[in-house]
Enzyme design. Structure first.
Site, PDB file in Angstrom:
ATOM      1  N   ASP A 118     -10.901  -5.336  10.793  1.00  0.00           N
ATOM      2  CA  ASP A 118     -10.966  -6.775  11.025  1.00  0.00           C
ATOM      3  C   ASP A 118     -12.103  -7.135  11.976  1.00  0.00           C
ATOM      4  OD1 ASP A 118      -9.741  -5.443  13.091  1.00  0.00           O
ATOM      5  OD2 ASP A 118      -7.961  -6.714  13.181  1.00  0.00           O
TER       6      ASP A 118
ATOM      7  N   ASP B  44       0.813  -1.216   0.000  1.00  0.00           N
ATOM      8  CA  ASP B  44       0.000   0.000   0.000  1.00  0.00           C
ATOM      9  C   ASP B  44       0.844   1.262   0.000  1.00  0.00           C
ATOM     10  OD1 ASP B  44      -2.739   0.081  -0.331  1.00  0.00           O
ATOM     11  OD2 ASP B  44      -3.120   0.813   1.690  1.00  0.00           O
TER      12      ASP B  44
END
Length: 760
Positions: free
Chosen positions: A447, A142
């Site tokens: 998450d 990223d």
């Protein structure tokens, strides 16, 4: 009652499940503790009615409500805990029948997450004891770094030597760094030559990272030489085009002996633009979900952080014991393995193991609908990302359907073209990605939030905790790094708590009561800062003033406080010990809760308020995994607290520590020489002082770089002295602490006042 699950094809028992022995005692204790909490609430309400000043009583009531609620969320996970066992050696299938696996590895910063760490993680899963042509490893960069890309090119070359060596010699540590640094690794000529190759690769990668650029002389693969031209002067981590490169192809690449097929290895750096939201890690994972869907579309997905290498080559087969079970697979969303860490200090001084989050709570969740998702070490059913088990939500293009068979080469031009398209920064506009499909947006803890939404949709999960750790990762070695990480988590948890999908409303409605309460445990955990602040200051100031805020020893309510306090801590300790912890680790864990409550949770709440008022923007700060400071590492191994650089994050903590120390000295003097019954206040202060011993040492005794800064100590001292001066400057105003009610004034304070009047 013990349950067994069988593979209907081969008839083997692949996994078992049985309840924990502590279930019945915990249920009985829960009844008694609940009665105690009800009695405490009655006592608070009665005090609220009779008190002259309601502020103090309301603060204590609010704190105890938070504590009672957090106890309820924890207890919901103690009522039906289970343990599972798998039998991977009994898993039988032909090589062609093994399901394919896509592995997602996420990294974002080559300096905080060293590329060699990414390389070792990738190589460890590429070397699974599994048909290599069934494995595809996708690395999401990223940060869009050419340094990481170069490291993965080197990893692809080295894998052609490493994978055959592991499988031929049945190597168990399939991370090269771990294997070659262990004392038990083979000393054969082949192993020594391979070690030299690894060290050469490591040297090249680290040289490139240190120099900050990939020099032409280091690029030995002509195939990728032109790719480095994409990193122009206009290329930045926040604004760059999509880069997708197939570094290794299972259809064409074999090892140097031409005996072993190599797994797929794909580098992915999604397009980024400063004007388009990228949704942090959740956005990166959704990009991998789409890119892998176009290229390989494997039915099983493993998500890993870049520092979480595989420690057991049979881990995948363990997960398959559940994911391929015909009796549960249709509703099974994922199999979660616990996060475990290497290099933890002997007594885990910073509580980095997070045993309560990663083990104890998981065992409790597993007896309900299954464990939460913790961001790494998780095997997903790809279908789970496309709507509830009973209703498939179709993606916008056919190539992303979860059941599609990807029969084209991953290097085909049309496949790569579509992969670049779905990795674009505007692809998700006007789609269901992040809301109904894929990893969910709306919280920095993507998450936990995603796992929660999957459970609300009806998916179940399984907690797999084998004796041999499936994965090992790295943890912060400095308190500043840990607190920074926890602030990010706190902001994300607050976002989840106050969203329309809050576990306390949407969760309890969509799930059953116990599962909903269990899911409240983490999102509402930052609210610990309320009772920790109130109980860290109010009784202490009362003790200094000679005023009681708790029942005296002669009051029957005194014993209720004693029973609730020691009962809660005894149960917490038993949880820790029964799941393999030690007393010292438990003590450090509860101390870290205090530290987090007065730093991470406190400032996380402030940051959340500023974000809600649009006064700041959310930030995803990558936790550093680079441990280059030898002195810092030495302090960690010696279990000496490292407060790092001067930071305002420790100001509330230091203030509370100073107030408690002064209250302890003053209260002890009062009880020993003047008599009195402020025993509960003194017990609480003593408990806080013992917990704060490392802070006092960092303030006064230490001279190293890990001590608390003089600025922080000075400001904390001024806060306390300032509050005391305000009191002295306003003698005509009665202290609010003395207005709780008249008969709460302690005996020794009255006698002291009487003696002073006589002397006058």
């Amino acid at each position: 009652m013990e349950t067994h699950r069988k593979n209907s094809v081969v008839g083997n028992i692949l996994h078992t499940c049985h309840p924990c022995r502590r279930t019945i005692p915990y249920r009985i204790y829960a009844i008694f503790h609940t009665c105690g909490i009800i009695a405490l609430m009655y006592h608070h309400v009665h005090s609220l009615v009779t008190a002259n000043n309601t502020l103090i009583t309301c603060l204590l009531l609010l704190s105890d409500i938070v504590l009672a609620f957090m106890w309820a969320t924890t207890t919901s996970l103690r009522l039906n805990p289970v343990h599972r066992t798998e039998c991977p050696e009994k898993y039988a299938a032909k090589p062609e029948d093994f399901p394919k696996l896509d592995v997602f590895i996420c990294t974002a910063d080559p300096y905080k997450e060293p590329p060699m760490m990414v390389v070792n993680t990738a190589l460890s899963v590429m070397a699974y004891e599994y048909p290599s042509d069934k494995i595809s490893v996708y690395v999401s960069d990223d940060g869009g770094s050419s340094l990481t890309f170069f490291a993965l090119i080197e990893a692809a070359k080295f894998s052609k030597q490493w994978l055959p060596f592991c499988k031929k010699n049945n190597v168990q540590d399939r991370s090269p760094e771990v294997y070659f640094s262990s004392e038990s690794h083979s000393r054969s000529d082949e192993a020594e030559n391979l070690k030299m190759m690894y060290e050469d690769m490591k040297s090249r990668v680290e040289h490139v990272v240190e120099s900050g650029k990939v020099e032409t002389a280091f690029i030995t693969c002509d195939q990728f030489r032109g790719v480095f031209d994409l990193w122009t002067d206009k290329f930045s981590r926040h604004d760059h085009p999509t880069i997708i490169q197939v570094l290794q192809n299972s259809e064409t690449d074999m090892d140097n002996t031409r005996k072993y097929i190599m797994p797929n290895l794909i580098y992915v750096s999604r397009e980024k633009s400063k004007v388009s939201p990228h949704h942090f890690k959740a956005g990166a994972l959704n990009t991998l979900l789409r890119v892998s869907g176009v290229m390989t579309n494997s039915p099983i997905i493993l998500t890993l952080d870049c520092d979480m290498y595989s420690n057991d080559p049979a881990t995948l087969v363990r997960a398959l014991c559940y994911l391929t079970d015909p009796e549960i697979k249709s509703g099974l969303g994922y199999v979660q393995f616990p996060q475990k860490f290497l290099g933890i200090s002997k007594n885990d001084i910073y509580a980095c193991e997070n045993k309560r989050l990663f083990i104890i709570n998981m065992v409790g969740f597993d007896g309900l609908m299954g464990p939460t998702h913790v961001g790494t070490g998780c095997f997903f059913n790809r279908r789970a990302f496309y709507g509830p088990p009973y209703m498939l939500i179709l993606p916008e293009i056919n190539e992303l359907k979860p059941y599609r068979i990807a029969d084209k080469s991953i290097k085909a031009q049309d496949v790569l073209s579509l992969a670049h398209n779905v990795a674009g920064c505007i692809y998700e506009y006007n789609t269901n990605w992040g809301s109904k499909i894929g990893f969910r947006y709306g919280s920095l803890v993507e998450d936990y939030y995603t796992g929660f939404m999957l459970h609300c949709e009806g998916w179940r999960s399984v907690f797999c905790n084998p004796k041999k750790a499936a994965f090992y990762g790295d943890s912060p070695k400095c308190l500043v790094d840990l607190v920074g990480q926890q602030i990010r988590w706190a902001v994300g948890l607050f976002e989840m708590s106050f969203s329309k999908y809050s576990p306390i409303t949407y969760g309890i409605k969509s799930l059953d009561l116990l599962m909903g309460l269990g899911y409240c445990n983490s999102p509402f955990k930052p609210f610990w800062s309320i009772p920790l602040t109130v109980y860290g200051l109010l009784p202490q100031l009362a003790l200094i003033s000679g005023v009681s805020v708790f029942p005296k020893a002669s009051d029957p309510w005194f014993w209720l406080y004693i029973i609730l306090f020691f009962g809660a801590y005894a149960q917490d300790l038993s949880d820790f010990l029964l799941e393999g912890g030690t007393y010292r680790k438990w003590w450090n864990d509860q101390r870290m809760l205090m530290i987090k409550g007065l730093s991470s949770f406190f400032f996380g709440f402030i940051e959340f308020i500023l974000k809600t008022l649009n006064l700041s923007t959310p930030k995803f700060n990558v936790t550093s995994k680079a441990n280059d400071d030898d002195e810092q590492r030495k302090r960690y191994e010696q279990e000496i607290f490292d407060f790092g650089t001067s930071s305002s994050m420790f100001l509330p903590l230091t203030t509370v520590a100073i107030v408690n120390l002064l209250a302890f000295v003053w209260g002890l003097y009062g009880i020993l020489f003047c008599g009195g019954e402020l025993y509960l206040e003194l017990m609480l202060v003593s408990f806080a002082v013992v917990n704060c011993l490392p802070i006092y040492g960092a303030m006064v005794l230490r001279k190293d770089d890990g001590k608390l800064s003089k600025r922080t100590c000075f400001l904390a001292g001024n806060l306390h002295v300032g509050s005391y001066c305000v009191k002295l400057l306003r003698p005509q105003v009665t202290s609010p602490l003395r207005l709780i009610h008249n008969n709460n004034t302690s005996g020794w304070f009255k006698r002291k006042k009487h003696n002073m009047n006589e002397s006058v």
